[in-house]
Write a protein that holds these residues in place. Structure first.
Motif, short mmCIF file in Angstrom:
data_model
loop_
_atom_site.label_atom_id
_atom_site.label_comp_id
_atom_site.label_asym_id
_atom_site.label_seq_id
_atom_site.Cartn_x
_atom_site.Cartn_y
_atom_site.Cartn_z
N ARG A 195 80.32 -8.45 55.90
CA ARG A 195 81.32 -7.50 57.04
C ARG A 195 80.71 -5.90 56.89
O ARG A 195 81.24 -5.13 57.79
CB ARG A 195 82.62 -7.73 56.59
N GLN A 196 79.87 -5.51 55.94
CA GLN A 196 79.75 -4.33 55.91
C GLN A 196 78.25 -4.01 56.47
O GLN A 196 77.64 -2.67 56.62
CB GLN A 196 79.93 -3.52 54.59
N GLY A 197 77.56 -5.01 56.68
CA GLY A 197 76.11 -5.06 56.97
C GLY A 197 75.68 -5.17 58.57
O GLY A 197 76.60 -5.14 59.48
N LEU B 122 75.03 -7.87 70.19
CA LEU B 122 75.86 -8.55 69.52
C LEU B 122 75.70 -8.71 68.02
O LEU B 122 74.44 -9.12 67.93
CB LEU B 122 76.25 -9.94 70.23
N THR B 123 76.32 -8.45 67.31
CA THR B 123 76.04 -8.59 65.82
C THR B 123 77.42 -9.23 64.96
O THR B 123 78.23 -9.67 65.71
CB THR B 123 76.06 -7.15 65.08
N SER B 124 77.06 -9.42 63.94
CA SER B 124 78.21 -10.25 63.05
C SER B 124 79.43 -9.54 62.82
O SER B 124 80.40 -9.92 62.62
CB SER B 124 77.60 -10.53 61.70
N ARG B 125 79.46 -8.06 63.21
CA ARG B 125 80.72 -7.19 63.49
C ARG B 125 81.15 -7.12 64.96
O ARG B 125 81.70 -5.72 65.09
CB ARG B 125 80.35 -5.95 62.73
N GLY B 126 80.55 -7.59 65.70
CA GLY B 126 80.93 -7.41 67.20
C GLY B 126 79.70 -6.54 67.82
O GLY B 126 78.71 -6.57 67.28
N THR B 127 79.86 -6.25 69.19
CA THR B 127 79.02 -5.48 69.90
C THR B 127 78.54 -4.31 69.27
O THR B 127 79.68 -3.38 68.75
CB THR B 127 79.43 -5.44 71.28
N ALA B 128 77.30 -3.62 68.99
CA ALA B 128 77.01 -2.56 68.69
C ALA B 128 75.99 -1.84 69.50
O ALA B 128 75.30 -2.55 70.38
CB ALA B 128 76.39 -2.61 67.08
#
Length: 292
Positions: free
Chosen positions: A55-57, A147-153
């Motif tokens: 979640r931090q990566g 799109l990433t594991s933490r949402g759109t970036a």
């Protein structure tokens, strides 16, 4: 837990004995195997160090390349891109700074090393044949959304100017983080009741529809993918329906499978029940995952 419908067959892969020569697994038994394992995986990841690192990566769930608007003008340009046939007609810039910033919609950010324009170009230009080519007339450092594991970036990207196109071809200028060590090991043996997924391809339908790849053999009724949803994760269990117990050809078939969720995917971790690991993104047409 719910079985989901299948889409069309997308292709064949290397030879395998999946679904060939094994006794058929009843649907109920198959679901029980997947459900029990999915619960174990979900419980192991909840509150784990691996989940915290995840979640931090930065772990992309979308294509590293975004094409110019209205690409492609013709079949020659399309063929040039598919075969990686580019022609460089201008010097590539050097990296003006060693790091770039990935920014998420919630305001959080992560600083990562930047790749060079040359390395980004080399990832695109893997062809070098005498056929049609895309002519690169310039490059600059910019951004793209992904799109990433933490949402759109918003991520750093190299923007390549392609002759004949009004907008650039973009390629991500940072690399994914190292996958954290999973808190649970993989299942020791692959069976018709539970096997590994082939990868994640897309999320749609307001975050409630996932498209994944699943494998099966030549003598069965195709793959099934069941889903277990928790507050922190979405765990997928791949199995094979209607396995024949007679002889059949050693052939591995890959299908796209749609998975319907009760709630939006959001920032939950997408996990493979068989491997106990996050399901990697795989670009359509590519055998390489977004991380290893």
């Amino acid at each position: 837990m719910r079985s989901v419908k299948l889409l069309v067959v997308t292709g064949l892969a290397a030879a395998s004995t999946l679904g060939c020569g094994d006794a058929a697994t009843p649907g109920g038994d198959r679901a029980v195997v997947g459900t029990e394992r999915a619960r174990e995986v979900a419980a192991a990841w909840t509150g784990s160090e691996a989940a915290r690192v995840w979640r931090q990566g930065y772990y992309p769930l979308g294509d590293a390349v975004q094409l110019p608007d209205k690409a492609f003008h013709d079949d020659n340009d399309k063929h040039a891109y598919i075969t990686g046939n580019f022609r460089l007609e201008a010097p590539l810039p050097g990296t003006t700074k060693p790091e770039g910033e990935v920014r998420w919609s919630d305001g959080r950010s992560l600083t990562l090393p930047l790749t060079t324009a040359r390395s980004a170009y080399d990832e695109l230009a893997r062809g070098g044949n005498s056929g049609p080519s895309l002519r690169v007339t310039g490059a600059r450092l910019g951004t793209m959304t992904l799109l990433t594991s933490r949402g759109t970036a918003t991520v750093p990207a190299w923007l390549f100017t392609i002759k004949g196109y009004d907008t650039p071809l973009k390629r991500v200028a940072v690399t994914p983080g190292k996958l954290p060590r999973p808190p649970i090991g993989p299942v020791r043996k692959q069976t018709a009741a539970l096997g590994p997924l082939g990868g994640f391809e897309a999320v749609a339908g307001n975050g409630r529809t996932l498209t994944v790849r699943a494998d099966h053999g030549a003598c069965d009724d195709g793959p099934a993918v069941d889903v277990l949803e928790t507050q922190d994760s979405v765990v997928l269990s791949a199995s094979i329906r209607g396995v024949s117990d007679g002889p059949c050809t050693s052939e591995l078939r890959t299908e796209k499978v749609t998975v319907k969720l009760r709630g939006p995917f959001g920032r939950r971790i997408l996990l493979d029940a068989f491997t106990g690991r996050p399901v990697p993104y795989r670009q359509p047409g590519s055998a390489s995952p977004s991380w290893s």
